[in-house]
Enzyme design. Structure first.
Site, PDB file in Angstrom:
ATOM      1  N   ARG A 128       4.201  -5.469  -6.589  1.00  0.00           N
ATOM      2  CA  ARG A 128       4.041  -4.963  -5.222  1.00  0.00           C
ATOM      3  C   ARG A 128       4.251  -6.111  -4.227  1.00  0.00           C
ATOM      4  O   ARG A 128       3.819  -7.238  -4.467  1.00  0.00           O
ATOM      5  CB  ARG A 128       2.618  -4.402  -5.072  1.00  0.00           C
ATOM      6  CG  ARG A 128       2.313  -3.723  -3.750  1.00  0.00           C
ATOM      7  CD  ARG A 128       3.028  -2.414  -3.613  1.00  0.00           C
ATOM      8  NE  ARG A 128       2.473  -1.594  -2.541  1.00  0.00           N
ATOM      9  CZ  ARG A 128       3.108  -0.510  -2.065  1.00  0.00           C
ATOM     10  NH1 ARG A 128       4.271  -0.124  -2.543  1.00  0.00           N
ATOM     11  NH2 ARG A 128       2.556   0.209  -1.112  1.00  0.00           N
ATOM     12  N   THR A 426      11.993   5.661  -2.329  1.00  0.00           N
ATOM     13  CA  THR A 426      11.579   5.108  -3.624  1.00  0.00           C
ATOM     14  C   THR A 426      12.394   5.733  -4.755  1.00  0.00           C
ATOM     15  O   THR A 426      13.071   6.731  -4.548  1.00  0.00           O
ATOM     16  CB  THR A 426      10.060   5.404  -3.796  1.00  0.00           C
ATOM     17  OG1 THR A 426       9.391   4.759  -2.755  1.00  0.00           O
ATOM     18  CG2 THR A 426       9.485   4.957  -5.096  1.00  0.00           C
ATOM     19  N   ASP A 466       2.754   0.313   4.771  1.00  0.00           N
ATOM     20  CA  ASP A 466       1.819   1.060   3.911  1.00  0.00           C
ATOM     21  C   ASP A 466       0.378   0.590   4.120  1.00  0.00           C
ATOM     22  O   ASP A 466      -0.561   1.195   3.599  1.00  0.00           O
ATOM     23  CB  ASP A 466       2.192   0.926   2.424  1.00  0.00           C
ATOM     24  CG  ASP A 466       3.195   1.991   1.975  1.00  0.00           C
ATOM     25  OD1 ASP A 466       3.577   2.841   2.799  1.00  0.00           O
ATOM     26  OD2 ASP A 466       3.589   1.968   0.798  1.00  0.00           O
ATOM     27  N   SER A 492       1.129   4.824  -3.240  1.00  0.00           N
ATOM     28  CA  SER A 492       0.892   6.110  -3.906  1.00  0.00           C
ATOM     29  C   SER A 492       1.698   6.204  -5.190  1.00  0.00           C
ATOM     30  O   SER A 492       1.663   7.239  -5.868  1.00  0.00           O
ATOM     31  CB  SER A 492       1.327   7.264  -3.008  1.00  0.00           C
ATOM     32  OG  SER A 492       0.642   7.213  -1.797  1.00  0.00           O
ATOM     33  N   GLY A 514       6.394   9.172  -1.232  1.00  0.00           N
ATOM     34  CA  GLY A 514       5.254   8.809  -0.391  1.00  0.00           C
ATOM     35  C   GLY A 514       3.961   9.344  -0.988  1.00  0.00           C
ATOM     36  O   GLY A 514       3.816   9.448  -2.209  1.00  0.00           O
TER      37      GLY A 514
HETATM   38  N1  GLU Z   1       5.922   3.074  -0.143  1.00  0.00           N
HETATM   39  C1  GLU Z   1       5.363   4.197  -0.806  1.00  0.00           C
HETATM   40  C2  GLU Z   1       4.307   3.772  -1.784  1.00  0.00           C
HETATM   41  O1  GLU Z   1       4.334   2.698  -2.276  1.00  0.00           O
HETATM   42  C3  GLU Z   1       6.384   4.989  -1.543  1.00  0.00           C
HETATM   43  C4  GLU Z   1       7.370   5.607  -0.642  1.00  0.00           C
HETATM   44  C5  GLU Z   1       8.169   6.741  -1.223  1.00  0.00           C
HETATM   45  O2  GLU Z   1       7.994   7.101  -2.341  1.00  0.00           O
HETATM   46  O3  GLU Z   1       9.021   7.303  -0.581  1.00  0.00           O
HETATM   47  O4  GLU Z   1       3.449   4.518  -2.075  1.00  0.00           O
END
Ligand code: GLU
Length: 611
Positions: A128, A426, A466, A492, A514
């Site tokens: 991360r 993602t 985030d 998430s 997300g």
């Molecule tokens: N940045 C989000 C996360 O780490 C994921 C974004 C996405 O899946 O579109 O939870």
């Protein structure tokens, strides 16, 4: 699809066609409605614009399989597996190709979580992004102390976190790699130099995006005379080929030190309107981490499974475990799909109420574990069956008016809940290799095209958005997921491994999306484990969920009677595109032999390839 067979006939294409929805207007409306101060949950629009739905057949393989969001990336992974490479080797090849061909979703400028199964033990590798040393709780506040509008914060240098994907993959490769590191970059280098065809989805997202073209470097690469590159255009990326070549020779050091690191820091700090604070020292200091995976028993269809997910800084596994655990305490636990193959309104109601309770805990407790203590000293306390039993007692026949977070242990938390914020962009990769070892990896640059900043042929993430924009609530109580130097933002992402009652790997899966990742993954797990569906059938089920506010249903997939029944139970219902990007592989057996069954999301361009 070498050596693979399709497991069921494709549905007629017309059932699956959706208009190309460009959700900029909905997006702006949702962002404008974001009310940080009153902690009112806001349902985010889908993280990436929807593109056409394409029916996927479902696949089977006997030796090894790789599921990824783009056929070129999956092919690179299959090639590595066919050469005797491990699941981690294949994941590296897939990730490098995704950087090139699916630049909207993930890449070497972002972060990732990788769960690994070596036949004996599950491990969690955390790549991360981190906040720069100079970041603090005011990062996303305007001069008057109010949270910035979401895209004002995203676009530019401010939101860029220290990338972690390559260093994390290097760590995983040192432990689980079989082929030399340098070989794993060859497919991506070849494609970057020779060119690849712009996919329909990349074209759609380029057309939908209002911000990418503001970066002159990205504009010159992705647009022709101001127009998005057409579908099928052969796109070459010699700058990225050169970066990948250096990574292949010198390892992650090539990205975190020297000229490339300098270019990243310059791009962030010299943004003309929205500079950030990331420095070459931040890049040099980045460390991936191995964490204990979050594993817990889960009953479904009369069997005890073990679900293993990613611990904080992700909220994914905790929320999924809580939702499915609470559901298991109710009558809805074993409710079958209706004759139409859909979850019933009663089941959706129970699911939504369990979700609202889970999201209340998520908002209060979950953040980077190196900065915030787990409730009662252990994140598993939030998955304790007795606690979930107690929480599930709040679920009644009507929508509850109040869903507070639960209390763990004797000490009342002094934290404030984090208001809901959009999360986006993602990709998910699932792999099983010839030894039966597996990877479940979710990888991200956050929003579609990240911070919209291109350096040497790749895009920088906007992962810092985030974090909670507000560091504290109006009473001054700190929010666990506030910005702090060196901290990882809450995620998430929910890469998941499932084991059967004999301890055998049963499934590897996950999704982008997300906060809705939690629901997409929970739906697929429940579909496979409780409803007995193939991974493709479970992925194909319509999407649904809630982050605490309205119940969101995938547009055009539920009958009016279901919508009305949910309204009758007190829910506000919103129907919208829900662009999951699920990928999953499950174990089955045929004539006494293990067979891997794969599924890829019809809402994106993924496939499963294997031998
Ligand atoms: N940045 C989000 C996360 O780490 C994921 C974004 C996405 O899946 O579109 O939870």
């Amino acid at each position: 699809m070498a050596g693979m067979t399709t497991s069921r006939p494709a549905r007629p294409a017309r059932l699956w066609r959706l208009s190309l929805t460009v959700c900029t207007a909905a997006w702006l409306a949702a962002c404008g409605a974001l009310d940080h101060l009153r902690l009112r949950p806001v349902e985010p629009p889908p993280p990436e614009a929807a593109s056409a739905l394409t029916a996927k057949p479902g696949w089977t393989a006997t030796r090894h399989a790789v599921a990824a969001a783009n056929p070129l990336a999956a092919e690179a992974g299959r090639h590595v597996l066919a050469q005797g490479g491990s699941a981690v080797d294949a994941a590296i090849a897939v990730q490098m190709v995704l950087t090139l061909v699916e630049p909207q979703s993930s890449g070497i400028g972002g972060g990732a979580f990788l769960l690994h199964w070596d036949g004996q033990r599950a491990r969690a590798y955390d790549g991360r992004e981190t906040a720069p040393a100079a970041a603090d709780g005011r990062l996303f506040l305007d001069p008057s102390g109010k949270p910035m509008a979401f895209h004002d914060a995203v676009v530019g240098g401010r939101s860029v976190g220290v990338p972690g994907t390559v260093k994390m993959l290097e760590m995983a490769h040192a432990r689980h790699g079989k082929l030399p590191w340098s070989v794993l970059f060859e497919p991506a280098i070849r494609l970057a130099e020779g060119g690849f065809a712009v996919s329909p989805r990349l074209h759609t997202l380029l057309a939908a995006d209002a911000h990418l073209r503001k970066d002159p470097v990205a504009a010159a690469y992705f647009y022709l005379d101001g127009q998005p590159l057409p579908i099928g255009h052969t796109l070459k990326n010699p700058l990225l080929a050169e970066v990948l070549r250096r990574l292949s020779v010198d390892g992650a050091r090539a990205l975190h030190q020297g000229e490339i690191a300098q270019d990243i820091a310059d791009k962030v700090q010299r943004h003309p309107t929205n500079p950030g604070r990331l420095t070459t020292a931040d890049l040099a200091a980045y460390q991936p981490k191995e964490r204990p995976p979050l594993c817990h028993p889960h009953m479904a269809a009369g069997r005890t499974w073990t679900l293993c997910g990613f611990p904080p800084p992700s909220s994914g596994a905790i929320a999924i475990g809580q939702i499915l655990g609470m559901l298991g305490q109710t009558e809805a636990a074993h409710a079958p799909l209706t004759g139409a193959g859909l979850p019933s309104a009663a089941w959706l109601h129970t699911y939504a109420e369990a979700s609202r309770l889970a999201f209340a805990d998520r908002a209060l407790y979950v953040a980077d574990p190196d900065f915030v203590a787990a409730p009662d000293g252990d994140w598993r306390s939030l998955l304790d069956p007795a606690y979930l039993h107690e929480r599930a007692r709040r679920i009644g026949p009507q929508r509850a008016s109040d869903v507070p977070a639960g209390q763990r242990g004797l000490v009342r938390t002094s934290l404030a809940p984090m208001p809901d914020q959009p999360e986006y962009g993602t990709s998910h990769i699932s792999i099983v290799d010839g030894d039966g070892h597996a990877v479940s990896m979710t990888t991200t640059i956050e929003d579609a095209f990240g911070a919209r900043q291109m350096v040497r042929g790749f895009l920088l993430n906007n992962e810092l958005t985030d974090f909670s924009f507000l560091p504290a609530d109006s009473a001054g109580r700190p929010i666990a997921n506030r910005v702090e130097p060196g901290k990882r933002p809450r995620s998430s992402m929910a890469p998941t491994l499932v084991f059967d009652d004999r301890g055998q790997l049963a499934m590897t899966g996950g999704s982008p999306g997300g906060a809705l990742i939690i629901h997409y993954t929970a739906k697929t797990l429940h579909g496979v484990l409780e409803w007995g569906l193939s991974p493709q059938q479970a992925i194909d089920l319509p999407n649904f969920g809630t982050t605490g506010g309205p119940v969101v249903l995938e547009k055009g997939r539920f009958p009016a009677a279901v919508v009305e029944a949910l309204k009758g139970r007190g829910h506000e219902v919103r129907e919208q595109d829900m662009t999951s990007g699920l990928q999953a592989i499950t174990r089955a057996s045929a004539a006494g032999r293990t067979v891997w069954r794969g599924g890829a999301d019809p809402r994106r361009e993924g496939v499963v390839l294997g031998d």
